[in-house]
Design a protein around this motif. Structure first.
Motif, PDB file in Angstrom:
ATOM      1  N   GLN A 120       8.181 -21.995   8.634  1.00 41.83           N
ATOM      2  CA  GLN A 120       9.521 -21.855   8.062  1.00 41.83           C
ATOM      3  C   GLN A 120      10.066 -20.489   8.439  1.00 41.83           C
ATOM      4  OE1 GLN A 120       9.948 -22.821   3.932  1.00 41.83           O
ATOM      5  NE2 GLN A 120      11.909 -21.771   3.718  1.00 41.83           N
ATOM      6  N   TYR A 121      11.268 -20.458   9.038  1.00 45.07           N
ATOM      7  CA  TYR A 121      11.887 -19.215   9.495  1.00 45.07           C
ATOM      8  C   TYR A 121      13.052 -18.829   8.589  1.00 45.07           C
ATOM      9  CZ  TYR A 121       9.261 -20.291  13.729  1.00 45.07           C
ATOM     10  OH  TYR A 121       8.254 -20.590  14.607  1.00 45.07           O
ATOM     11  N   ARG A 122      13.387 -17.546   8.624  1.00 38.83           N
ATOM     12  CA  ARG A 122      14.513 -17.075   7.824  1.00 38.83           C
ATOM     13  C   ARG A 122      15.845 -17.501   8.425  1.00 38.83           C
ATOM     14  NH1 ARG A 122      10.654 -12.974   7.466  1.00 38.83           N
ATOM     15  NH2 ARG A 122      10.136 -12.358   5.339  1.00 38.83           N
ATOM     16  N   ASN A 123      15.866 -17.744   9.736  1.00 39.41           N
ATOM     17  CA  ASN A 123      17.093 -18.185  10.395  1.00 39.41           C
ATOM     18  C   ASN A 123      16.720 -18.934  11.662  1.00 39.41           C
ATOM     19  OD1 ASN A 123      17.337 -16.184  12.856  1.00 39.41           O
ATOM     20  ND2 ASN A 123      16.769 -14.944  11.062  1.00 39.41           N
ATOM     21  N   ALA A 124      17.669 -19.707  12.175  1.00 36.38           N
ATOM     22  CA  ALA A 124      17.401 -20.558  13.330  1.00 36.38           C
ATOM     23  C   ALA A 124      17.172 -19.752  14.605  1.00 36.38           C
ATOM     24  CB  ALA A 124      18.564 -21.533  13.523  1.00 36.38           C
ATOM     25  N   GLU A 206      25.041 -13.232  13.539  1.00 35.62           N
ATOM     26  CA  GLU A 206      24.064 -14.273  13.811  1.00 35.62           C
ATOM     27  C   GLU A 206      23.401 -14.112  15.172  1.00 35.62           C
ATOM     28  OE1 GLU A 206      23.027 -16.596  11.768  1.00 35.62           O
ATOM     29  OE2 GLU A 206      24.314 -15.845  10.191  1.00 35.62           O
ATOM     30  N   ALA A 207      23.797 -13.112  15.955  1.00 31.37           N
ATOM     31  CA  ALA A 207      23.302 -13.018  17.330  1.00 31.37           C
ATOM     32  C   ALA A 207      22.297 -11.890  17.476  1.00 31.37           C
ATOM     33  CB  ALA A 207      24.457 -12.791  18.285  1.00 31.37           C
ATOM     34  N   HIS A 230      19.879  -6.987   8.241  1.00 32.09           N
ATOM     35  CA  HIS A 230      20.271  -7.947   9.276  1.00 32.09           C
ATOM     36  C   HIS A 230      19.190  -8.059  10.348  1.00 32.09           C
ATOM     37  CE1 HIS A 230      22.331  -9.873  12.561  1.00 32.09           C
ATOM     38  NE2 HIS A 230      22.287  -8.775  13.288  1.00 32.09           N
ATOM     39  N   ILE A 231      18.635  -6.921  10.760  1.00 29.74           N
ATOM     40  CA  ILE A 231      17.573  -6.943  11.767  1.00 29.74           C
ATOM     41  C   ILE A 231      16.376  -7.729  11.234  1.00 29.74           C
ATOM     42  CG2 ILE A 231      15.956  -5.519  13.081  1.00 29.74           C
ATOM     43  CD1 ILE A 231      18.040  -3.310  13.058  1.00 29.74           C
ATOM     44  N   ALA A 232      16.024  -7.502   9.981  1.00 28.77           N
ATOM     45  CA  ALA A 232      14.877  -8.208   9.393  1.00 28.77           C
ATOM     46  C   ALA A 232      15.095  -9.716   9.426  1.00 28.77           C
ATOM     47  CB  ALA A 232      14.654  -7.720   7.953  1.00 28.77           C
ATOM     48  N   ARG A 233      16.315 -10.148   9.129  1.00 28.49           N
ATOM     49  CA  ARG A 233      16.600 -11.589   9.182  1.00 28.49           C
ATOM     50  C   ARG A 233      16.500 -12.113  10.605  1.00 28.49           C
ATOM     51  NH1 ARG A 233      20.991 -10.071   5.910  1.00 28.49           N
ATOM     52  NH2 ARG A 233      22.438 -10.448   7.637  1.00 28.49           N
ATOM     53  N   GLN A 254      19.641   0.905   4.804  1.00 29.27           N
ATOM     54  CA  GLN A 254      20.009   1.812   5.892  1.00 29.27           C
ATOM     55  C   GLN A 254      20.722   1.067   7.017  1.00 29.27           C
ATOM     56  OE1 GLN A 254      16.743   4.295   6.924  1.00 29.27           O
ATOM     57  NE2 GLN A 254      17.681   5.126   8.789  1.00 29.27           N
ATOM     58  N   THR A 255      21.706   1.727   7.624  1.00 24.37           N
ATOM     59  CA  THR A 255      22.382   1.195   8.802  1.00 24.37           C
ATOM     60  C   THR A 255      21.795   1.860  10.043  1.00 24.37           C
ATOM     61  OG1 THR A 255      24.440   0.757   7.617  1.00 24.37           O
ATOM     62  CG2 THR A 255      24.574   0.950  10.011  1.00 24.37           C
TER      63      THR A 255
END
Length: 453
Positions: A120-124, A206-207, A230-233, A254-255
């Motif tokens: 199972q992944y966090r995103n496609a 998403e990219a 976002h990077i973690a996802r 953090q950004t």
């Protein structure tokens, strides 16, 4: 015997990865208008990550998209919806992430159907990356390794190659892939630069911008500022792990600045490439050098007898692997070189080598070169090159020529590199490289010197 015959029949009816075949392979190659519309929407959503994975690994974008459509029923299958798993990838012994259990093609010793474990992944997008790594897994190189010697623009050879490698048991699988590719003109995505990324209607959030590699360590890099969450996802890792792997990350909120490397694994204690030293460039500090070579800052500092916050002077040599230096490099002081370098008469410190013990990966901390059998993602398009030991070098003996004539450019093949990746790096075609070097196929070896121009 009946349960075992039924088991054999089921095993021959599914692909090697799929959780449940979303397409009836025995049916004619026709799709309804609604299905065609779903497929077009799926392509619009995932063509960016498919093209990025093609440039990173050499898996054709057309093949990946066609397989995604088949395996996930254009993103409508149970696994795609609940587990973001678009290729039916099973857990395997090394998977430590979330899992989904569903009946597929696994049976117990009595021939009874049991539930299979799927990742199972966090995103496609993470599923698309995992699909590339499944095909590149060195444990499966005896099955899929030959595919990466095919041209990434030859989708027909890849379609038949997947069938030959046993990815799918159905004899019509190549035809299904090629029908989808030609129906939707997917092979256009196999040619880099054909489509302007600005025209691709995919949200930036998403990219994946890029997963690259240095010193046998993967890292993420973005051309625009991006949040750590976002990077973690995107890379399917927890924020906590990213904080552990990157010394200057301190907050979950953090950004990350544009073009900053975020390492996805523990950095190494020493450098495994050919360079032993790095010449400090203007404005570089010790952390910059550690990031550039995928090294832990504390180990780099200890090897050079410096503090982790040290600011070595421009031109000084920083040791990347091996024993500690006898004399630490000079430091910058108020924009200039430290005015009090060590005196020649001062007794030199005792050169005590670091303990030679294996690290957590089983490697000795002596900076040995990467093994030719070590799989690596595509090399960094902006590689760190030591001025004293450049990667791209002309031959040892170069006859004098017209100064107006362009100088020949050569490239030393590194582990994990393909002709396609090298051609993208230098902006030349695969065919030109093959022609210049008299190559009859796409096979290259580690250490081979290829003439680029």
């Amino acid at each position: 015997m009946k349960p075992y015959l039924f088991c054999l029949f089921c095993l021959l009816s599914y692909t090697s990865l799929s959780a449940a075949a979303p397409v009836d392979y025995a049916a004619p190659f026709t799709w309804t208008a609604e299905e065609n519309s779903e497929q077009e929407a799926y392509i619009a959503r995932f063509r960016t990550i498919a093209m990025q994975e093609m440039e990173r690994t050499g898996v054709p974008a057309s093949i990946k998209l066609a397989q995604g459509i088949l395996e996930s029923d254009s993103g409508r299958s149970y696994l795609a919806r609940t587990a973001k798993n678009h290729f039916g990838i099973k857990c395997g012994s090394n998977w430590n992430g979330d899992k989904v259990y569903r009946e597929d093609d696994d049976y117990d010793d009595r021939g009874r159907l049991t539930k299979s474990c799927f990742r199972q992944y966090r995103n496609a997008d993470a599923s698309y990356v995992a699909h590339s790594e499944f095909l590149r897994d060195p444990k499966k190189s005896f099955r899929y390794g030959f595919l990466f010697r095919l041209s990434p623009t030859d989708y027909k050879a890849w379609a038949h190659g997947l069938r030959k490698a046993g990815y799918a048991t159905n004899p019509r699988y190549p035809e299904l892939l090629m029908t989808l590719i030609e129906r939707h003109n997917l092979h256009q995505y196999d040619v880099p630069g054909v489509i302007d990324p600005v025209d691709i209607e995919v949200p930036v959030e998403e990219a994946i911008t890029g997963i690259l590699n240095t010193n046998d360590v993967n890292y993420y890099i973005s051309e625009a500022p991006v949040s750590l969450q976002h990077i973690a996802r995107q890379v399917d890792l927890s924020v906590r792990r990213l904080l552990d792997y990157n010394e200057e990350l301190v907050s979950e909120n953090q950004t990350v600045a544009a073009n900053e490397r975020i390492y996805l694994q523990k950095k190494r204690r020493s450098y495994r490439g050919p360079e032993q030293y790095h010449a400090v460039a203007p404005g570089e500090d010790l952390y910059d050098i550690a990031q550039r070579y995928g090294l832990r800052i504390r180990n780099l500092a200890r090897r050079n007898r410096l503090g982790e916050q040290a600011d070595p002077a421009t031109g000084e040599r920083i040791k990347l692997r091996g024993w500690r230096v006898k004399t630490p490099p000079r430091l910058e002081r108020d924009g200039g070189v430290d005015p009090q370098p060590p005196t020649p008469t001062a007794p030199a410190p005792v050169d005590r080598p670091d303990p030679v013990t294996p690290d957590e990966d089983g490697f000795l901390d002596m900076g040995e070169p990467i093994s030719p059998n070590t799989p690596m993602p595509a090399p960094d398009p902006r590689p760190a090159v030591n001025p004293e030991r450049p990667v791209v070098t002309p031959p040892v003996s170069v006859p004098e020529s017209n100064p107006n004539q362009p100088q020949a450019v050569y490239h030393a093949v590194r582990a994990g590199e393909t002709l396609y990746a090298i051609s993208r790096r230098y902006g030349v075609s695969v065919e030109d490289i093959k022609r210049i070097n008299a190559l009859s196929g796409n096979t290259i070896s580690v250490g081979q010197q290829l003439r680029i121009r």
